[in-house]
Design an enzyme around this catalytic site. Structure first.
Site: not given
Ligand code: DGL
Length: 277
Positions: A13-14, A45-46, A76-78, A156, A190-192
């Protein structure tokens, strides 16, 4: 390179967000060894372009391959939105799975009205992967996508509940429910975001389901490993953590996402911009 059932599973993931997926992977696959990489040096990453996300994802996946992994989970979804096809090709024969399809499945299972709001990063929303994935499962679904960039920073920072988080959640969710009061499912794309679930439940109308892709991804990985004869043959699960920046911070914040204590000594600092051995 080791591609046997004994080899570890790579997850990336990011940042710390993918640890919410790792947590469920560990619960469903307790005998597996995992290598998790958080590209904290380049988070988020988003808000990056598809080309950058693809490049970063390839570097992350190649670092995991150098660990001899048998399977790669894009937690990570992105990165799943922009890099799943290119990684599938680049990593073959090592299988790769993303979190978007499992997330879409979770949302379609949860919704009764067929009206789903996807909360995600700018990249994931613009990439449209959830519209496609949900549409394949349930063609009549009505999908609202909401970019929630600030949630990534809150997560974060370890700010997962309380006034500030709820105020931000209200700012994002109020217009969503005003536009479509029939929405009965919030999909955390988003996994966050799963660490913010309590605040989201507090702000969303009563009865709205809040779902994420972690559990369905873990079950999908289990089924795929089983089909391929790649399930770990013996007990002895473990986790190795890698981060591209700030191991102390990664350990401190990551513990909340992983659901267990993480000491900075457990996290190795790696540079994935250089090819590794
Ligand atoms: N956790 C990441 C996702 O699932 C993205 C968070 C990020 O880096 O913007 O998209």
């Amino acid at each position: 390179m080791n591609r046997t059932a004994d080899a570890p599973i790579g997850v990336f993931d990011s940042g710390v967000g993918g640890l919410t997926v790792l947590r469920q992977l560990r619960a469903v696959l307790p005998n597996e060894q995992f290598v998790y990489l958080g590209d904290t040096a380049r988070l988020p990453y988003g808000t990056k372009t598809p080309a950058s996300v693809q490049r970063y994802s390839l570097q992350a996946a190649q670092r995991l391959l150098s660990e001899g992994v048998k399977y790669v989970v894009i937690a990570c979804n992105t990165a799943s939105t922009f890099a799943l096809p290119s990684l599938t090709e680049a990593l073959a024969p090592v299988p790769v799975i993303g979190v978007v399809e499992p997330g879409a499945e979770a949302a379609c299972r949860a919704t009764r009205s067929g009206r789903i709001a996807v909360l995600a990063t700018e990249g994931t929303v613009q990439g449209g992967a959830y519209h496609r994935a949900i549409g394949r499962i349930r063609a009549d679904a009505v999908i609202t996508a909401q970019v929630c960039t600030v949630f990534v920073a809150l997560a974060e920072e370890g700010w997962t509940d309380g006034e500030v988080v709820e105020a931000v959640a209200r700012r994002y969710l109020d217009p969503v429910f005003e536009a479509d009061p029939g929405i009965d499912t919030l999909l955390l794309g988003c996994t966050h975001f799963p660490v913010l679930s309590l605040a989201l439940h507090a702000v969303a109308p009563a009865g709205v389901a809040v779902v994420d892709s972690a559990v369905t991804t873990a079950h999908a990985v289990h089924a795929d490993l089983e089909n391929r004869g790649l399930l770990a043959p013996r007990a002895g699960g473990s986790v190795r953590l890698l981060a591209t920046d700030g191991v102390e911070r990664f350990a401190r914040v990551g513990a909340r996402f992983l659901g267990e204590a993480v000491s900075p000594q457990q996290v190795d600092l790696v540079d994935i911009t250089q090819p590794s051995g």
